[in-house]
Design an enzyme around this catalytic site. Structure first.
Site, PDB file in Angstrom:
ATOM      1  N   HIS A  99       2.104   4.109   2.494  1.00  0.00           N
ATOM      2  CA  HIS A  99       1.936   3.208   1.429  1.00  0.00           C
ATOM      3  C   HIS A  99       3.757   3.307   1.138  1.00  0.00           C
ATOM      4  O   HIS A  99       4.394   4.183   1.446  1.00  0.00           O
ATOM      5  CB  HIS A  99       1.492   4.090   0.321  1.00  0.00           C
ATOM      6  CG  HIS A  99       0.019   4.254   0.342  1.00  0.00           C
ATOM      7  ND1 HIS A  99      -0.631   5.349   1.013  1.00  0.00           N
ATOM      8  CD2 HIS A  99      -1.110   3.502   0.287  1.00  0.00           C
ATOM      9  CE1 HIS A  99      -1.938   4.997   1.278  1.00  0.00           C
ATOM     10  NE2 HIS A  99      -2.497   4.069   0.538  1.00  0.00           N
ATOM     11  N   ASP A 102       4.827   6.517  -0.235  1.00  0.00           N
ATOM     12  CA  ASP A 102       4.648   7.604   0.698  1.00  0.00           C
ATOM     13  C   ASP A 102       6.211   7.757   1.422  1.00  0.00           C
ATOM     14  O   ASP A 102       6.507   9.075   1.574  1.00  0.00           O
ATOM     15  CB  ASP A 102       3.848   7.641   1.706  1.00  0.00           C
ATOM     16  CG  ASP A 102       2.567   7.219   1.363  1.00  0.00           C
ATOM     17  OD1 ASP A 102       1.889   7.575   0.312  1.00  0.00           O
ATOM     18  OD2 ASP A 102       1.602   6.595   2.173  1.00  0.00           O
TER      19      ASP A 102
HETATM   20  C1  XLS Z   1      -8.570   5.526   0.001  1.00  0.00           C
HETATM   21  C2  XLS Z   1      -8.157   4.642   0.844  1.00  0.00           C
HETATM   22  C3  XLS Z   1      -6.883   4.486   1.334  1.00  0.00           C
HETATM   23  C4  XLS Z   1      -6.349   3.527   2.002  1.00  0.00           C
HETATM   24  C5  XLS Z   1      -4.890   2.865   1.820  1.00  0.00           C
HETATM   25  O1  XLS Z   1      -9.828   5.934  -0.223  1.00  0.00           O
HETATM   26  O2  XLS Z   1      -8.792   4.918   2.406  1.00  0.00           O
HETATM   27  O3  XLS Z   1      -6.259   5.777   1.800  1.00  0.00           O
HETATM   28  O4  XLS Z   1      -6.741   3.440   3.473  1.00  0.00           O
HETATM   29  O5  XLS Z   1      -4.465   2.559   0.735  1.00  0.00           O
END
Ligand code: XLS
Ligand code: NI
Ligand code: NI
Length: 437
Positions: A99, A102
């Protein structure tokens, strides 16, 4: 057991090895069905769980220290990037996912964040080249900050919609710069908690328009990769608009997005929606939108998105069976959207968790190949639908009959014998394949 910095590159030592830091089933360059295992599986490291998550839960603070000895924000985030690539090297993982938040510190305002983000993206480009790694997908975190409390592209506040677009635009630019092959939309806050305060039609239309604009922008800049919707029924909102694969397909069709979008199926989201992992994968496949996978597993007794590393070989086998039947991944892969348990609080545990997850999928791949080579399950299915190959069944398959003809036929053939589905037998066949010597 070895300490983190004493651990060398993890290598394949075969199923009899007792070395915890070795692969028992994942042999990256071994060729199976004409393709290397690393190409079949396309493993990716999730930045957020691996570099950021420190064991925090609803009831308690961190149990792990991932500050890597740095305090100054840009230095810390660069150090994280170094560690990410070092971990990928150690584990023979070829891809990663992140993200926006991150990888770069937030700064004081949006402008500062975008500057930081650009600088780190340049740094990631250097690391990718140096370590020979690729970006599987990235995404904007449009759910964490308090301004997203009522949604991002579905917020009742138009300024939030604009901010969300700015963040996705920056992420798409980064994606193009890094040669990524996917952009994920996971709508954590794109849903509602009560209809008493929600205009569902406005929110859905805005979400559809948002995705169309994202696609048009990226394509105009030469982006060739896929867009993914990652379905999830709930958590954090009570009802998320991308509830499951079927709901997401309906949304994509309504807003004319089927040509550019596919689905990123997460195992734990499937079970939260009351489906099996393989149900969601099959639904994506039959709708022509199978794309990528967030590999993890949930705990049925806890009933939330626990994001555990996948170790259930039944699930990984049935997943890899779908992947093989699909002819493999194109732009997608297997991203470990998974974190170590709060009590697994050492750096070694990160390696052990990835090894467990990668081996579970490698074993799943080997077993799925066996399922196909064994042939009993596929043959049974084939046989079960044989009535559609001749006579009236053939006409149905060719869509060349009508209700008058069918009715006439039924009147002459009303002594019908439906064959046994043999579920228990088929389950025992699967067991014999999974547990054969
Ligand atoms: C949350 C999601 C997230 C997505 C990316 O439950 O899995 O991690 O994969 O934003
Ligand atoms: Ni996910
Ligand atoms: Ni999830």
């Amino acid at each position: 057991m070895k300490k983190y910095n004493e651990i060398e590159k993890v290598v394949y030592k075969g199923p009899d090895s007792k070395d915890p830091f070795s692969f028992k089933y994942y042999n990256p360059d071994e060729v199976i069905l004409g393709k290397k295992m690393r190409e079949h599986l396309k493993f990716a490291m999730s930045y957020w769980h691996t570099l950021d998550y420190c064991g925090v839960d609803m009831f308690g603070g961190p149990t792990e220290d991932k500050s890597w000895g740095e305090t100054e924000p840009m230095k810390l985030y660069k150090k994280r990037a170094d560690v990410a690539f070092e971990l990928m090297d150690k584990l023979s993982i070829d891809y990663y996912c992140f993200h926006d938040v991150d990888v770069a510190p937030k700064g004081k305002n949006l402008k500062e964040f975008f500057d930081n983000f650009k600088e780190i993206v340049d740094y990631l480009a250097v690391l990718q080249k140096k370590h020979n790694k690729k970006l599987l997908w990235c995404t904007a975190n449009n759910f964490g900050d308090k301004v997203f409390m009522a949604g991002a592209a579905t917020s009742p506040n138009a300024d939030v919609f604009a901010l969300s677009a700015a963040k996705v635009k920056a992420c798409l630019d980064a994606n193009i710069k890094l040669g990524g092959t996917g952009y994920v939309f996971w709508g954590g806050r794109e849903g509602y908690d009560t209809l008493l305060n929600t205009n569902m039609k406005v929110e859905l239309d805005n979400l559809g328009y948002f995705m169309q604009m994202a696609r048009d922008y990226a394509r105009s800049k030469g982006y060739k990769g896929d867009f993914y919707i990652e379905p999830k029924p709930k958590e954090p909102t009570k009802h998320q608009y991308d509830f499951d694969a079927a709901t997401a397909c309906n949304f994509l069709r309504t807003y004319n997005l089927m040509d550019d979008f596919r689905l990123n199926i997460e195992a734990n989201h499937a079970t939260l929606a009351g489906h099996t992992f393989e149900h969601e994968l099959r639904t994506a496949r039959v709708n022509g939108v199978f794309g990528s996978i967030d590999a993890n597993q949930g705990d049925m007794l806890l009933g939330r998105d626990t994001d555990q590393f996948p170790t259930n070989v039944y699930d990984t086998t049935l997943c890899m069976y779908e992947v093989l039947k699909e002819g493999g991944f194109t732009n997608g892969g297997l991203n470990f959207d998974a974190k170590t348990r709060r009590q697994s609080n050492t750096l070694e545990d990160i390696l052990l968790a990835y090894i467990a997850g990668m081996d579970a999928f490698a074993l799943g791949l080997r077993k799925a190949v066996k399922m196909i080579e064994d042939g009993r399950i596929d043959e049974f299915k084939e046989e079960r639908y044989r009535s559609y190959q001749t006579g009236i069944g053939e006409k149905i398959s060719q869509k060349s009959t009508n209700f008058e003809e069918l009715s006439e036929y039924a009147l002459k053939h009303d002594d019908i014998n439906v064959q046994s589905g043999r579920q228990e037998y088929l389950e025992s066949v699967l067991n014999s394949i999974l547990f054969e010597k």
